[in-house]
Design an enzyme around this catalytic site. Sequence first.
Site, PDB file in Angstrom:
ATOM      1  N   ASP A  82       0.877  -1.070   0.168  1.00  0.00           N
ATOM      2  CA  ASP A  82      -0.089  -0.099  -0.062  1.00  0.00           C
ATOM      3  C   ASP A  82       0.886   1.204  -0.021  1.00  0.00           C
ATOM      4  O   ASP A  82       0.511   2.226  -0.531  1.00  0.00           O
ATOM      5  CB  ASP A  82      -0.859  -0.070   1.285  1.00  0.00           C
ATOM      6  CG  ASP A  82      -2.036  -0.903   0.859  1.00  0.00           C
ATOM      7  OD1 ASP A  82      -2.491  -1.333  -0.138  1.00  0.00           O
ATOM      8  OD2 ASP A  82      -2.303  -1.468   1.952  1.00  0.00           O
ATOM      9  N   GLY A  83       2.056   1.150   0.717  1.00  0.00           N
ATOM     10  CA  GLY A  83       3.173   2.224   0.735  1.00  0.00           C
ATOM     11  C   GLY A  83       3.394   2.544  -0.664  1.00  0.00           C
ATOM     12  O   GLY A  83       3.634   3.770  -1.004  1.00  0.00           O
TER      13      GLY A  83
HETATM   14  P1  NAP Z   1       5.275   2.411   6.730  1.00  0.00           P
HETATM   15  O1  NAP Z   1       5.464   2.914   8.327  1.00  0.00           O
HETATM   16  O2  NAP Z   1       6.311   1.819   6.004  1.00  0.00           O
HETATM   17  O3  NAP Z   1       4.142   1.441   6.619  1.00  0.00           O
HETATM   18  C1  NAP Z   1       2.876   1.530   7.251  1.00  0.00           C
HETATM   19  C2  NAP Z   1       1.836   0.532   7.161  1.00  0.00           C
HETATM   20  O4  NAP Z   1       0.603   0.908   6.961  1.00  0.00           O
HETATM   21  C3  NAP Z   1       2.288  -0.447   5.816  1.00  0.00           C
HETATM   22  O5  NAP Z   1       1.985  -1.788   6.610  1.00  0.00           O
HETATM   23  C4  NAP Z   1       1.316   0.058   5.060  1.00  0.00           C
HETATM   24  O6  NAP Z   1       1.013  -1.313   4.181  1.00  0.00           O
HETATM   25  C5  NAP Z   1       0.130   0.103   5.853  1.00  0.00           C
HETATM   26  N1  NAP Z   1      -0.983   0.849   5.024  1.00  0.00           N
HETATM   27  C6  NAP Z   1      -0.706   2.058   4.208  1.00  0.00           C
HETATM   28  N2  NAP Z   1      -1.855   2.523   3.951  1.00  0.00           N
HETATM   29  C7  NAP Z   1      -2.934   1.693   4.666  1.00  0.00           C
HETATM   30  C8  NAP Z   1      -4.439   1.553   4.354  1.00  0.00           C
HETATM   31  N3  NAP Z   1      -4.992   2.596   3.704  1.00  0.00           N
HETATM   32  N4  NAP Z   1      -4.960   0.961   5.118  1.00  0.00           N
HETATM   33  C9  NAP Z   1      -4.401  -0.017   5.918  1.00  0.00           C
HETATM   34  N5  NAP Z   1      -2.851   0.067   5.855  1.00  0.00           N
HETATM   35  C10 NAP Z   1      -2.150   0.785   5.108  1.00  0.00           C
HETATM   36  O7  NAP Z   1       4.750   3.761   5.708  1.00  0.00           O
HETATM   37  P2  NAP Z   1       4.451   3.769   4.392  1.00  0.00           P
HETATM   38  O8  NAP Z   1       4.455   2.590   3.853  1.00  0.00           O
HETATM   39  O9  NAP Z   1       5.289   4.788   3.833  1.00  0.00           O
HETATM   40  O10 NAP Z   1       2.921   4.119   4.468  1.00  0.00           O
HETATM   41  C11 NAP Z   1       2.762   5.439   5.054  1.00  0.00           C
HETATM   42  C12 NAP Z   1       1.485   5.530   5.995  1.00  0.00           C
HETATM   43  O11 NAP Z   1       1.815   4.618   6.990  1.00  0.00           O
HETATM   44  C13 NAP Z   1       0.735   6.561   6.366  1.00  0.00           C
HETATM   45  O12 NAP Z   1      -0.325   6.889   5.385  1.00  0.00           O
HETATM   46  C14 NAP Z   1       0.093   6.152   7.730  1.00  0.00           C
HETATM   47  O13 NAP Z   1      -1.284   5.805   7.361  1.00  0.00           O
HETATM   48  C15 NAP Z   1       0.550   4.861   7.973  1.00  0.00           C
HETATM   49  N6  NAP Z   1       1.154   5.008   9.265  1.00  0.00           N
HETATM   50  C16 NAP Z   1       0.606   4.257  10.141  1.00  0.00           C
HETATM   51  C17 NAP Z   1       1.038   4.192  11.604  1.00  0.00           C
HETATM   52  C18 NAP Z   1       0.265   3.453  12.472  1.00  0.00           C
HETATM   53  O14 NAP Z   1      -0.656   2.437  12.342  1.00  0.00           O
HETATM   54  N7  NAP Z   1       0.788   3.696  13.792  1.00  0.00           N
HETATM   55  C19 NAP Z   1       1.957   5.345  12.112  1.00  0.00           C
HETATM   56  C20 NAP Z   1       2.270   6.090  11.147  1.00  0.00           C
HETATM   57  C21 NAP Z   1       2.136   6.127   9.526  1.00  0.00           C
HETATM   58  P3  NAP Z   1       1.861  -2.057   3.180  1.00  0.00           P
HETATM   59  O15 NAP Z   1       2.704  -2.984   4.055  1.00  0.00           O
HETATM   60  O16 NAP Z   1       1.146  -2.831   2.392  1.00  0.00           O
HETATM   61  O17 NAP Z   1       2.773  -0.941   2.346  1.00  0.00           O
END
Ligand code: NAP
Length: 305
Positions: A82-83
């Site tokens: 998704d990232g």
């Molecule tokens: P990352 O920190 O490497 O990964 C964030 C995780 O969120 C990955 O497992 C990604 O899935 C998953 N993800 C992204 N969009 C999603 C969605 N719409 N629904 C469910 N899971 C989703 O960061 P990144 O890959 O660059 O992604 C950035 C995103 O990380 C931000 O938009 C934010 O939503 C999320 N994030 C989450 C948290 C948390 O949950 N505590 C904290 C900070 C940021 P994949 O493994 O498939 O890429």
Amino acid sequence: MRKCQRLSTKFKRPRKSSTVKKSKKDKRRNHRGVDKQMKFSILSKGDKKSNEIRTKIKSYLTEFKLEYDEEEPDLAISVGGDGTLLEAFHTYVHRLDQTAFIGVHTGHLGFYADWMPEELEKLIIEIARTPFQVVEYPLLEVIIRPKSGEEEDRYLALNECAIKTSEGSVVFDIDIKGDHFETFRGDGLCISTPSGSTAYNKALGGAILHPSLEAIQIAEMASINNRVFRTIGSPLILPGHHTCLLKPLNERSFLFTIDHITRTYKDVKSIQFRVAKEKVRFARFRPFPFWKRVHDSFVSDDYSS
Ligand code: NAP
């Protein structure tokens, strides 16, 4: 720092509905036949497996006489997670009315990247041979206005915008639809789209919203609640015609995370959030209900429809 495209405040008004539609390109393909082939691009996460799949898709689709075009693709294919699809979205955020997205997941099942490597052959044939339908999801519009008379910055987020500071807590007056709602003091706020509600928002205790809902959600990060400071304490869901305005009450520099991209802003006068006029369009070749994706990702993989 990864690529992030700031948007001009002038943009084309897209279609309003969030239902499944045929892409304009499909109609052109149908009318003009094979002379006007669809253009595609592929963005890989960069690991070995994703790169191999990228090479495979590119070579098969080129054999099918589809044109590889990284500048102006009709279809942007992301291979990774998704990232990776978030990166693809921000690469083509300036042409959302012309580029549709699809994602192949090289890890576990994803929300945006919902095709698996074992389905590759089927996906390639679908892309090459059939006109595709699109499903549209709402986006978040973020407008950051500086205290000086400088121009405001406008962003679109597919998942969310999170605002924090490295200098203690943030303090914001929060207006909703023009009226003061509360004064927030805490670690920060996360404003998400419906399709982003399963990401950061969920970790903050926000609700999961179906992406057919034209709404944004505000989730708190560790608000301070005592006799002096008081916030609502629960996530808020705003409809498409409501605007949320944050007005900083302390002189902080703020960390804005728009999806995977982080920016720092100083001397911020206000930050405005609302449902964007633009939408993201996903190419759809088979039904894959949102609630099934939610179930398979967070509950178990034994969903019976
Ligand atoms: P990352 O920190 O490497 O990964 C964030 C995780 O969120 C990955 O497992 C990604 O899935 C998953 N993800 C992204 N969009 C999603 C969605 N719409 N629904 C469910 N899971 C989703 O960061 P990144 O890959 O660059 O992604 C950035 C995103 O990380 C931000 O938009 C934010 O939503 C999320 N994030 C989450 C948290 C948390 O949950 N505590 C904290 C900070 C940021 P994949 O493994 O498939 O890429």
